[in-house]
Write an enzyme that holds these catalytic residues in place. Structure first.
Site, PDB file in Angstrom:
ATOM      1  N   ARG A   1       0.845  -1.203   0.000  1.00 40.90           N
ATOM      2  CA  ARG A   1       0.000   0.000   0.000  1.00 40.90           C
ATOM      3  C   ARG A   1       0.882   1.257   0.000  1.00 40.90           C
ATOM      4  NH1 ARG A   1      -1.614   0.177   6.429  1.00 40.90           N
ATOM      5  NH2 ARG A   1       0.198   1.400   7.006  1.00 40.90           N
TER       6      ARG A   1
ATOM      7  N   ASP B   1       5.926  -7.638   0.974  1.00 39.91           N
ATOM      8  CA  ASP B   1       5.332  -7.050   2.186  1.00 39.91           C
ATOM      9  C   ASP B   1       5.103  -8.177   3.191  1.00 39.91           C
ATOM     10  OD1 ASP B   1       3.725  -5.281   4.012  1.00 39.91           O
ATOM     11  OD2 ASP B   1       3.809  -3.952   2.277  1.00 39.91           O
TER      12      ASP B   1
ATOM     13  N   ASP C   1       8.460 -11.015   6.244  1.00 37.15           N
ATOM     14  CA  ASP C   1       8.706  -9.974   7.242  1.00 37.15           C
ATOM     15  C   ASP C   1      10.211  -9.740   7.242  1.00 37.15           C
ATOM     16  OD1 ASP C   1       9.350  -8.513   9.503  1.00 37.15           O
ATOM     17  OD2 ASP C   1       7.647  -9.306  10.641  1.00 37.15           O
TER      18      ASP C   1
ATOM     19  N   TYR D   1      12.712   6.982  14.809  1.00 35.74           N
ATOM     20  CA  TYR D   1      12.481   7.066  13.355  1.00 35.74           C
ATOM     21  C   TYR D   1      13.584   7.905  12.694  1.00 35.74           C
ATOM     22  CZ  TYR D   1       9.710   7.976   9.081  1.00 35.74           C
ATOM     23  OH  TYR D   1       9.254   8.067   7.782  1.00 35.74           O
TER      24      TYR D   1
HETATM   25  P1  NAD Z   1       2.722   2.731   4.879  1.00 34.76           P
HETATM   26  O1  NAD Z   1       2.623   2.397   6.323  1.00 34.76           O
HETATM   27  O2  NAD Z   1       1.465   3.065   4.155  1.00 34.76           O
HETATM   28  O3  NAD Z   1       3.438   1.532   4.097  1.00 34.76           O
HETATM   29  C1  NAD Z   1       4.590   0.867   4.602  1.00 34.76           C
HETATM   30  C2  NAD Z   1       4.549  -0.576   4.167  1.00 34.76           C
HETATM   31  O4  NAD Z   1       5.710  -1.229   4.703  1.00 34.76           O
HETATM   32  C3  NAD Z   1       3.309  -1.320   4.698  1.00 34.76           C
HETATM   33  O5  NAD Z   1       2.642  -1.979   3.655  1.00 34.76           O
HETATM   34  C4  NAD Z   1       3.906  -2.295   5.705  1.00 34.76           C
HETATM   35  O6  NAD Z   1       3.192  -3.510   5.842  1.00 34.76           O
HETATM   36  C5  NAD Z   1       5.312  -2.522   5.141  1.00 34.76           C
HETATM   37  N1  NAD Z   1       6.206  -3.055   6.175  1.00 34.76           N
HETATM   38  C6  NAD Z   1       6.337  -2.612   7.451  1.00 34.76           C
HETATM   39  N2  NAD Z   1       7.171  -3.406   8.151  1.00 34.76           N
HETATM   40  C7  NAD Z   1       7.579  -4.387   7.296  1.00 34.76           C
HETATM   41  C8  NAD Z   1       8.431  -5.510   7.434  1.00 34.76           C
HETATM   42  N3  NAD Z   1       9.021  -5.804   8.606  1.00 34.76           N
HETATM   43  N4  NAD Z   1       8.627  -6.315   6.380  1.00 34.76           N
HETATM   44  C9  NAD Z   1       8.032  -6.037   5.196  1.00 34.76           C
HETATM   45  N5  NAD Z   1       7.195  -4.990   5.002  1.00 34.76           N
HETATM   46  C10 NAD Z   1       6.983  -4.159   6.042  1.00 34.76           C
HETATM   47  O7  NAD Z   1       3.787   3.916   4.778  1.00 34.76           O
HETATM   48  P2  NAD Z   1       4.056   4.992   3.613  1.00 34.76           P
HETATM   49  O8  NAD Z   1       3.526   6.302   4.068  1.00 34.76           O
HETATM   50  O9  NAD Z   1       3.672   4.483   2.289  1.00 34.76           O
HETATM   51  O10 NAD Z   1       5.660   5.104   3.718  1.00 34.76           O
HETATM   52  C11 NAD Z   1       6.535   4.354   2.916  1.00 34.76           C
HETATM   53  C12 NAD Z   1       7.964   4.748   3.256  1.00 34.76           C
HETATM   54  O11 NAD Z   1       8.129   6.158   3.090  1.00 34.76           O
HETATM   55  C13 NAD Z   1       8.359   4.442   4.690  1.00 34.76           C
HETATM   56  O12 NAD Z   1       9.699   4.016   4.741  1.00 34.76           O
HETATM   57  C14 NAD Z   1       8.199   5.777   5.377  1.00 34.76           C
HETATM   58  O13 NAD Z   1       9.001   5.875   6.532  1.00 34.76           O
HETATM   59  C15 NAD Z   1       8.652   6.721   4.283  1.00 34.76           C
HETATM   60  N6  NAD Z   1       8.147   8.098   4.434  1.00 34.76           N
HETATM   61  C16 NAD Z   1       6.830   8.385   4.363  1.00 34.76           C
HETATM   62  C17 NAD Z   1       6.399   9.708   4.500  1.00 34.76           C
HETATM   63  C18 NAD Z   1       4.939  10.106   4.399  1.00 34.76           C
HETATM   64  O14 NAD Z   1       4.639  11.306   4.519  1.00 34.76           O
HETATM   65  N7  NAD Z   1       4.012   9.182   4.211  1.00 34.76           N
HETATM   66  C19 NAD Z   1       7.339  10.722   4.711  1.00 34.76           C
HETATM   67  C20 NAD Z   1       8.685  10.377   4.779  1.00 34.76           C
HETATM   68  C21 NAD Z   1       9.079   9.072   4.622  1.00 34.76           C
END
Ligand code: NAD
Length: 449
Positions: free
Chosen positions: A212, A233, A256, A353
């Protein structure tokens, strides 16, 4: 969570009222999926005397069929070759080119300044003048209105042939949410090549956290650029993961990444199904926000384990030279990590983080320098998203969300596709001269600016 303020101020009485009250007026950004040319014209190209890049820029614009007249009432972009600026006095040439033209720039327009990495300047005065361009471009980004952005590309001598892909990215709607950033282009043993139509055709990409959010959009964007995508994922996200994989015509891999045998399983899967991998996008990430004094050990451990240690372990497995048949990550491979502006600026409640995301930057810089990696044409970079509209940010309290959306030069949050476009650019063959760098996709957020 839709940005209602953006829709309200996009036209009519909302725009008028916001102007009267001195409120931010975010411009709807033009993105690739909105259609239109990849490089809109007219582009006005100028050059300070004695520069190296004026000619290559004109040749590229001609090759791409972009209108590049000497004058235009409403230019879509202003491109200045400032590599010839060797003294502070001659910075006046930068002013002279942009001052009379900048106020007529089209909505969603671009200012692109080209320079030489200051550390490669021939003397101190040239280094000072070239470093001055960074402060200049960052300020221009903050002054521009109506969705326009500014970029600085520092091209090393002998790396002129690597200019095409970064220049095209800067000029195109693919960089809609990138502004005020500096990218360095270094020389490569063979000039970067590849088409701009389906630049990733024939490549295999692994995207972690692809069920996602940003990861699912990265998978879709890499697939649209021609890659075969393996979407990874956690098993708990299996249904969403399979849906993503199906949508992008790729394969789902449940794992995982914190499991002890995860790197081995991933390597095994990629070897069996594809004989290796070309692009790895470390996107999986989690937050467990708490101020340090209140943070439970489990919250610290979980975030560092997913956001940093899992990335280190997977990289080590993919780059392992002792593997039968050589490293799984093939020559001219690409690693793109997902950092965050939190990892650059720090953030309240995010010591875990921000440590993980800053650690990723250290990792990227070290792995990029490794001769065993660089020598095989592999590049290693990070994107650092700012406020992106996802489930993660929809969950933050209203006031914090509004601040995140507005406290940047474009006065709005980015979309997952903005991060995905930056990843696809760094993953492309044309970005061979870009390594060890962090590209912020944050609309020039004031945080850590
Ligand atoms: P999200 O939570 O929607 O998606 C993250 C995905 O990573 C999830 O599907 C989750 O199941 C998967 N995941 C988590 N732990 C896992 C594991 N141990 N093994 C395999 N998969 C795993 O988050 P997002 O907003 O789409 O963010 C994606 C990336 O971007 C992340 O690294 C986040 O830190 C980074 N980020 C996001 C933002 C933002 O504003 N949304 C800003 C800066 C950085």
């Amino acid at each position: 969570m839709p940005d209602r303020y953006l829709s309200w101020t996009a036209g009519g009485p909302g725009r008028f009222l916001a102007a009267r009250l001195g409120l931010p007026r975010p411009e709807p950004l033009r993105r690739r999926q909105d259609g239109g040319p990849d490089v809109p014209g007219p582009v006005l190209a100028g050059a300070a005397e004695g520069g190296r890049l004026g000619k290559p820029v004109r040749a590229l614009l001609a090759e791409w069929g972009v209108d590049a007249p000497d004058q235009a009432d409403v230019p879509a972009a202003l491109v200045l070759d400032a590599t010839g600026v060797t003294t502070s006095e001659r910075l006046r040439e930068v002013y002279a080119f942009l001052h009379p033209r900048i106020r007529s720039l089209a909505p969603n327009g671009r200012v692109v300044v080209l320079g030489t990495p200051p550390e490669l300047a021939t003397d101190a005065r040239e280094a000072a003048a070239q470093r001055a361009l960074e402060g200049f471009v960052r300020s221009v980004g903050k002054e521009l209105k109506r969705g326009a952005t500014a970029h600085l590309l520092l091209v090393a001598p002998e790396a002129e042939e690597g200019l095409a892909a970064p220049l095209r990215f800067a000029l195109s709607p693919r960089s809609a949410y990138v502004s005020g950033q500096t990218l360095r282009v270094t020389a490569t043993p063979t000039p970067p090549s590849g088409s701009f139509d389906r630049p990733l055709a024939g490549r295999v990409a692994l995207v972690t956290g692809a069920a996602r959010g940003i990861g699912a959009t990265v998978a879709a964007t890499l697939a649209a650029d021609g890659a075969t995508v393996v979407c990874l994922d956690v098993p708990a996200q299996g249904a969403e993961l399979r849906a993503t994989a199906e949508r992008v015509g790729g394969r789902a891999l449940e794992a995982d990444l914190t499991d002890a045998d995860a790197p081995h399983r991933v390597v095994d899967d990629l070897t069996r199904h594809h004989g290796g991998v070309d692009i790895v996008v470390h996107n999986a990430g989690i937050t467990r926000d708490r101020t340090l004094g209140r943070m439970e050990p489990g919250q610290w451990d979980a975030v560092v384990a997913v956001n940093l240690t899992a990335v280190e372990r997977l990289d080590e497995a993919l780059l392992d030279a002792t593997a039968e048949g050589g490293p799984v990550l093939r020559e001219d491979g690409r690693i793109v990590c997902t950092s965050s502006i939190s990892g650059i600026a720090g953030n309240v409640g995010q010591t875990n983080y921000a440590a993980g995301k800053a650690g990723l930057i250290g990792l990227v810089q070290a792995v990029a320098r490794d001769e065993a990696v660089a020598g095989r044409g592999i590049t290693v970079n990070a994107v650092a998203p700012g406020f992106i509209e996802t489930q993660m940010t929809a969950a933050v309290p209203l006031f914090v969300r509004e601040a995140g959306r507005r406290l940047n030069s474009l006065s709005q949050g980015g979309q997952p596709v903005d991060v995905a476009e930056a990843v696809a650019f760094l993953a492309s063959p044309g970005a061979a001269g870009i390594t060890g760098q962090v590209l912020r996709v944050c609309g020039q957020a004031l945080l850590g600016a």
